[in-house]
Write a protein that holds these residues in place. Structure first.
Motif, short mmCIF file in Angstrom:
data_model
loop_
_atom_site.label_atom_id
_atom_site.label_comp_id
_atom_site.label_asym_id
_atom_site.label_seq_id
_atom_site.Cartn_x
_atom_site.Cartn_y
_atom_site.Cartn_z
N ILE A 55 77.47 -81.04 -16.69
CA ILE A 55 77.87 -82.41 -16.42
C ILE A 55 77.00 -82.96 -15.30
CG2 ILE A 55 79.75 -83.90 -15.62
CD1 ILE A 55 80.23 -82.86 -18.37
N ASN A 56 76.52 -84.19 -15.44
CA ASN A 56 75.70 -84.83 -14.42
C ASN A 56 76.60 -85.31 -13.29
OD1 ASN A 56 74.00 -86.43 -12.85
ND2 ASN A 56 72.91 -87.29 -14.63
N ASP A 57 76.56 -84.62 -12.14
CA ASP A 57 77.42 -84.99 -11.01
C ASP A 57 76.99 -86.29 -10.35
OD1 ASP A 57 79.09 -82.79 -11.27
OD2 ASP A 57 77.78 -81.50 -10.08
N ARG A 60 78.38 -89.49 -13.08
CA ARG A 60 79.54 -88.90 -13.76
C ARG A 60 79.91 -89.73 -14.99
NH1 ARG A 60 82.89 -85.58 -10.27
NH2 ARG A 60 84.74 -86.32 -11.39
N PRO A 61 80.17 -89.09 -16.13
CA PRO A 61 80.63 -89.84 -17.30
C PRO A 61 81.92 -90.61 -16.97
CG PRO A 61 80.11 -87.57 -17.89
CD PRO A 61 80.09 -87.65 -16.40
N GLU A 159 86.75 -81.76 -14.97
CA GLU A 159 85.51 -81.36 -15.61
C GLU A 159 84.32 -82.24 -15.22
OE1 GLU A 159 85.21 -78.68 -17.13
OE2 GLU A 159 87.24 -78.10 -17.73
N GLY A 160 84.54 -83.26 -14.36
CA GLY A 160 83.40 -84.02 -13.85
C GLY A 160 83.30 -85.46 -14.28
N CYS A 161 84.39 -86.06 -14.74
CA CYS A 161 84.38 -87.46 -15.19
C CYS A 161 85.10 -88.36 -14.19
CB CYS A 161 85.04 -87.60 -16.56
SG CYS A 161 84.25 -86.67 -17.87
N VAL A 488 84.36 -83.65 -23.23
CA VAL A 488 83.54 -83.78 -22.02
C VAL A 488 82.06 -83.50 -22.30
CG1 VAL A 488 83.01 -82.61 -19.85
CG2 VAL A 488 85.31 -83.45 -20.26
N LEU A 489 81.80 -82.47 -23.09
CA LEU A 489 80.40 -82.07 -23.33
C LEU A 489 79.75 -82.87 -24.46
CD1 LEU A 489 80.50 -78.17 -22.98
CD2 LEU A 489 80.06 -79.91 -21.25
#
Length: 491
Positions: A55-57, A60-61, A159-161, A488-489
């Motif tokens: 995930i791009n921190d 973030r999505p 998860e990073g969103c 998420v992915l």
């Protein structure tokens, strides 16, 4: 001689016993060792597949999720029913809604024995209050943030969103949410309470015994059926500019005593919100336990036509398929279906939904015409995860997403981010047919590459085994966590 024989046994008996035990361990340990090695290899391979995509921190999505939420009160099912004096029914019996202790007993027995998940509205408010009061004092009870939308939001944030969550919550509720979650909705004094009646595999209740761990959920909601946060959510949606829009929690409308036309008006407004979102934004609809045929028909008219992606479990899949084929909905299905059966059902749902999209596109004057084809279908079962994704669609990283969904199933049910192979087992077959059609290909489970992917028609299929948790912490919310982790992915 007789006395001497006894003396010899007393003298050498412990040595003989120790020798027998040693032999038993000697002969059994290779099998146990092979099994442990196999689980370790499957786990490390799934983790490797999950880590292939990050995930791009920095960017973030962004995910918008509606609707509703509640406080879950989680208790041991058998302990609660015993405490409140609800005895096992003589015969299991399905009920659309619960209006008495007798109906609760019959309905719980209906789903408890096969170990199937269920959720029911309690029309009898006095009965529901008694259940809540008894649950508050039950040893081992737990309170948790509940509701499909908040649970999905929590997993997405973890998860990073960054998440926009549509729901009406109390101040106490919003205080425990991740700082990556922005709430769009009204503040309420008292949130709705959902009772989560959990039970492990092999649990007994009278003459009933559960075939697998699961939960039976009861509620008597005041806010969630009305999608009370929808207008505030719609206002903030455009500025939020999400990468993905997720809809869940609509089962709260199932068998709720709306005034005539009230539910249709709410779902019509939801359809407008979905249609007004950018066509480039993916829309995912998370299914749930629906038993009222009319609401399933409403979903086919107002919601599913505007979703690119659908998520569901092994009970909800045949339920939707039956409705698409014009049959009565399926209340109870096999809780442990074979891979081939599920894949055939998924193919048929994919085909039928997209045929409706093609037919609607050819006519196209209906305000609620099918605006999107179905390009993603995710089915989560106890034993495995399965995805169908259209080639060339916006959904990416299907193999890694299927692996992540599988790992999340264990993490959630065991209540730990670290997966312990000693608390897990594989129940998916060593090989599976890709279809029930005669002569279909069989695929062997390869421990070093446990996610099997292949192409058919215009889509790709991926199947991953689940390391089934053997020391269950919680089953409720499993589907929401699994679906969220898979998405998420892929955004």
């Amino acid at each position: 001689m007789e006395g001497g024989g006894r003396a010899s046994w007393v003298k050498y008996g412990p040595l003989v016993s120790l020798f027998v035990l040693f032999l038993a361990i000697w002969y059994r340990s290779p099998d146990r060792g092979v099994l442990d090695d196999r689980l370790d290899t499957v786990l490390s391979s799934l983790l490797r597949a999950e880590r292939k995509v990050g995930i791009n921190d920095v960017a973030r999505p962004k995910v918008a999720i509606g609707f509703g939420g509640c406080v879950d009160l989680i208790v041991d099912a058998v302990s609660l029913l015993s405490k409140i004096g609800i005895t096992p029914a003589d015969q299991p019996l399905h009920h659309d809604v619960i209006d008495s202790a007798e109906q609760l007993s019959q309905s719980f027995a209906y789903f408890f024995a096969p170990g199937a998940a269920a959720e029911r509205f309690v029309l009898n408010e006095t009965l529901f209050s008694e259940l809540v009061d008894a649950s508050r004092d039950l040893p081992g009870n737990r309170w948790a943030v509940g509701g499909n939308a908040p649970v999905i939001a929590g997993r997405m944030a973890t998860e990073g969103c960054d998440v926009l969550l549509g729901g009406s919550f109390s101040h106490d509720f919003t205080d425990v949410l991740s700082h990556h979650i922005t709430v769009a909705g009204n503040i309420v004094d008292e949130p709705d309470i959902h009772l989560i009646l959990e039970y492990p595999s092999g649990a007994t209740w009278g003459h009933y015994s559960s075939r697998r761990a699961n939960r039976y959920i009861v509620h008597s909601d005041d806010h969630n059926p009305y999608l009370a946060s929808m207008e505030e959510f719609a206002k903030k949606l455009q500025d939020f500019d999400p990468d993905l829009l997720v809809v869940g929690g609509l089962q709260m409308m199932d068998n709720f005593p709306f005034q005539s036309g009230e539910r249709g008006a709410l779902l019509s407004r939801l359809a407008e919100v979905l249609v007004s979102s950018s066509p480039t934004i993916g829309v995912h609809f998370e299914m749930a336990s629906f038993v009222e045929e009319s609401i399933m028909e409403d979903l086919l008219y107002y919601v599913i036509p505007h979703a690119d992606s659908l998520g569901m479990n092994e009970q909800e899949l045949p339920n939707l398929l039956s409705l698409l084929k014009g049959s009565n909905i399926t209340v109870l299905s096999d809780p442990n279906p074979r891979v081939a059966t599920v894949l055939d059902q998924m193919r048929e749902v994919y085909r039928l939904v997209n045929q409706r999209y093609k037919d609607a596109s050819a006519q196209a004057d209906d305000a609620h015409a099918w605006s999107k084809p179905l390009t993603r279908l995710h089915v989560h079962t106890l034993a495995f995860q399965a995805m169908i994704v259209t080639r060339g669609s916006q959904w990416k990283n299907t193999m890694s997403a299927t692996a992540k969904a599988s790992l999340t199933a264990n993490r959630h049910v065991c209540g730990s981010n670290d997966i312990d192979p000693s608390k897990a087992r594989l129940i998916m077959d060593d090989s599976f047919s890709v279809s029930r059609r005669e002569g279909s290909q069989r695929i062997a489970l390869q421990e070093s590459r446990p996610v099997s992917c292949w192409e058919e028609d215009d889509y790709e299929i991926c199947v991953a085994p689940v390391l089934v948790c053997t020391e269950v912490y919680q089953t409720a919310g499993g589907g929401d966590n699994i679906s969220a982790a898979g998405l998420v992915l892929q955004i």
